[in-house]
Design an enzyme around this catalytic site. Structure first.
Site, PDB file in Angstrom:
ATOM      1  N   CYS A  77       0.833  -1.212   0.000  1.00 26.68           N
ATOM      2  CA  CYS A  77       0.000   0.000   0.000  1.00 26.68           C
ATOM      3  C   CYS A  77       0.866   1.260   0.000  1.00 26.68           C
ATOM      4  O   CYS A  77       1.647   1.452  -0.919  1.00 26.68           O
ATOM      5  CB  CYS A  77      -0.994  -0.041   1.164  1.00 26.68           C
ATOM      6  SG  CYS A  77      -2.346   1.119   0.934  1.00 26.68           S
ATOM      7  N   HIS A 176      -3.992  -4.967  -0.206  1.00 32.97           N
ATOM      8  CA  HIS A 176      -3.746  -5.464   1.154  1.00 32.97           C
ATOM      9  C   HIS A 176      -3.799  -6.988   1.158  1.00 32.97           C
ATOM     10  O   HIS A 176      -4.850  -7.580   1.391  1.00 32.97           O
ATOM     11  CB  HIS A 176      -4.771  -4.877   2.122  1.00 32.97           C
ATOM     12  CG  HIS A 176      -4.558  -3.415   2.329  1.00 32.97           C
ATOM     13  ND1 HIS A 176      -3.699  -2.922   3.278  1.00 32.97           N
ATOM     14  CD2 HIS A 176      -5.058  -2.342   1.678  1.00 32.97           C
ATOM     15  CE1 HIS A 176      -3.683  -1.607   3.217  1.00 32.97           C
ATOM     16  NE2 HIS A 176      -4.500  -1.220   2.247  1.00 32.97           N
ATOM     17  N   GLU A 178      -2.814  -8.945   3.284  1.00 34.83           N
ATOM     18  CA  GLU A 178      -3.108  -9.484   4.628  1.00 34.83           C
ATOM     19  C   GLU A 178      -4.604  -9.658   4.883  1.00 34.83           C
ATOM     20  O   GLU A 178      -4.983 -10.397   5.785  1.00 34.83           O
ATOM     21  CB  GLU A 178      -2.460  -8.600   5.704  1.00 34.83           C
ATOM     22  CG  GLU A 178      -3.055  -7.204   5.887  1.00 34.83           C
ATOM     23  CD  GLU A 178      -2.544  -6.163   4.904  1.00 34.83           C
ATOM     24  OE1 GLU A 178      -1.870  -6.518   3.927  1.00 34.83           O
ATOM     25  OE2 GLU A 178      -2.830  -4.967   5.117  1.00 34.83           O
TER      26      GLU A 178
END
Lengths: 195, 255
Positions: A77, A176, A178
């Site tokens: 990001c 993202h 994650e």
């Protein structure tokens, strides 16, 4: 294996930590130069505004350390954007590992920020090995790096942009990983498995 | 292509989901972490957890819950209910929430939106608007309500949504109290008007009863995401079948 998450004023690093825990990987969250230099893997996360994040990195001397790292580094990001040459967000000069300038999405009939699940195309990275052909991952951003010689995954929102960049030991993802479900988890696993 | 998002909403009281669920394959249907993880597995694009008790005593319970959800759920999730300060938001984001949602506290003190956006970035600030149709002098007015819909305010929905955006909101969660619970469909005209007035995404909430309602809210309603609770909890509509239906209708969704 020692994985370091670089500690600075980036928001919501907790999600990255839990994602690593879910795949059974240990990590150290630190801004200590020695710890970063001796890590096997370095994750450079980022949520927030580019100029504030960059000012913080300069204050801590991290802007000098990061570009000299030799082990695999993954910027995500805003972390990815700060590895580029500059960002239009408050005219930020960044670390310049990727010689490309981050631009704001054009004003148009589409909404900005680009929020939600979008698919990747033209996958050319070891990090995307084992993913489906056009995997969907989660994006939240208003600025993006144009497609360039170092683009290894493309996404399109009004314009095509770099969803992932790669150069030598530096890897970067605009989305993202994650919180991108199983597909995102695959990217983190691949990053930890790099030889 | 950017997809339309399907968002199950879980109401939380004292750390447990309420309103009931009908998941026979869950050992404990009241466990929000298990339910959230199940929805994520089934293809939900995001989750919303709303703390409907939201008292000071429950704050610690909520933070613990957020930590547990973040540990087990690999998709983005939003937490709302009783959030009124930078400190509240900081605790929830540090526990692993991806976004927070504010409602009454933003109406009471709109500067809170600016403060949160500055501190944490617009991307994680959702402003929830509960709106109800009220007959006014010049026809129907869309009146913003607070306190779980109990208190009408002087605010009107479109100007308030625009102000929230100006102040730094990253998304608007628009709940039509008129449609909520009816299962007769989303408030399409209002949703379209709000979405068309803003440059940030709008999550439509209230009224989902059938799969067709989602098609309508994404086309006529111009919503970026559709939120629902009971139809998912009681398995009236499964997320995989909803997504495959929407795909067949030509709506862009994540498989």
């Amino acid at each position: 294996m020692k994985t370091v998450i670089i500690k600075y004023n980036a928001g919501n690093v907790q999600s990255v930590m839990y994602a690593l825990e879910r795949i059974g990987a240990g990590y150290l969250w630190t801004d200590d130069e020695q710890e970063i230099r001796t890590a096997d893997r370095v994750i450079f996360p980022g949520v927030g505004e580019a100029s504030t994040a960059m000012a913080y990195l300069r204050d801590k001397g991290l802007d000098r350390i990061i570009p000299t790292l030799k082990q695999p580094v993954l910027g995500t990001c805003v972390g990815m954007q700060l590895l580029c040459r500059s960002s239009e967000e408050n005219n930020t000069t960044a670390m310049g590992i990727f010689p490309v300038d981050v631009k704001r999405f054009p004003a148009g009939d589409q909404k900005v920020p680009h929020v939600g699940w979008n698919n990747l195309t033209n996958l050319r990275s070891e990090l995307t090995a084992g993913m489906s052909d056009n995997p969907y991952v989660y994006f939240v951003h208003s600025y993006a790096a144009p497609v360039c010689a170092y683009t290894v995954a493309t996404c399109e929102y009004m314009v095509p942009f770099s969803a992932m960049l790669q150069k030598d030991n530096f890897y970067a993802a605009q989305f993202h990983a994650e919180i991108s479900g199983k597909e995102g988890q695959q990217i983190l696993e691949n990053f930890l498995k790099l030889s | 292509m950017l997809t339309k998002r399907i968002i199950p909403c879980l109401d939380i009281k004292d750390g447990r989901t309420v309103k009931g669920t009908n998941f026979v394959n869950l050992r404990d249907a009241g466990d929000p972490v298990a339910l959230g993880a199940l929805y994520a597995e089934q293809g939900a694009d995001e989750l919303v957890f709303l703390d409907i008790t939201a008292t000071v005593d429950n704050r610690k319970t909520l933070v613990d819950l957020v930590r547990n959800v973040a540990r087990h759920v690999n998709i983005p999730f939003t937490v709302g209910g009783g959030i009124s300060s930078v400190a509240d938001v900081s605790a929830l984001l540090n526990a692993g929430a991806d976004k927070i949602s504010i409602n009454s506290s933003a109406v009471r003190r709109p500067e809170l939106i600016n403060e949160l956006a500055l501190q944490f970035g617009s991307q994680c600030i959702v402003v929830a608007i509960d709106t109800r149709e009220v007959p006014g002098e010049s026809g129907i007015e869309h009146v913003v309500h607070t306190h779980g819909g109990r208190k009408p305010t002087d605010l009107r929905t479109i100007p308030w949504a625009k102000e929230a955006q100006e102040r730094g909101a990253g998304e608007i969660l628009l709940t039509s109290m008129d449609a909520d619970g009816t299962k007769a469909g989303f408030a399409l005209a209002l949703t379209a008007e709000v979405s068309g007035s803003l440059s940030i995404p709008v999550i439509a909430s209230g009224g989902a009863g059938t799969m067709e309602h989602f098609t309508e809210v994404f086309t006529t309603g111009k919503a970026d995401a559709g939120l629902a609770a009971s139809i998912f909890h009681f398995r009236e509509i499964g997320i995989p079948e909803l997504k495959s239906y929407l795909k067949g209708e030509g709506i862009s969704v994540r498989p």
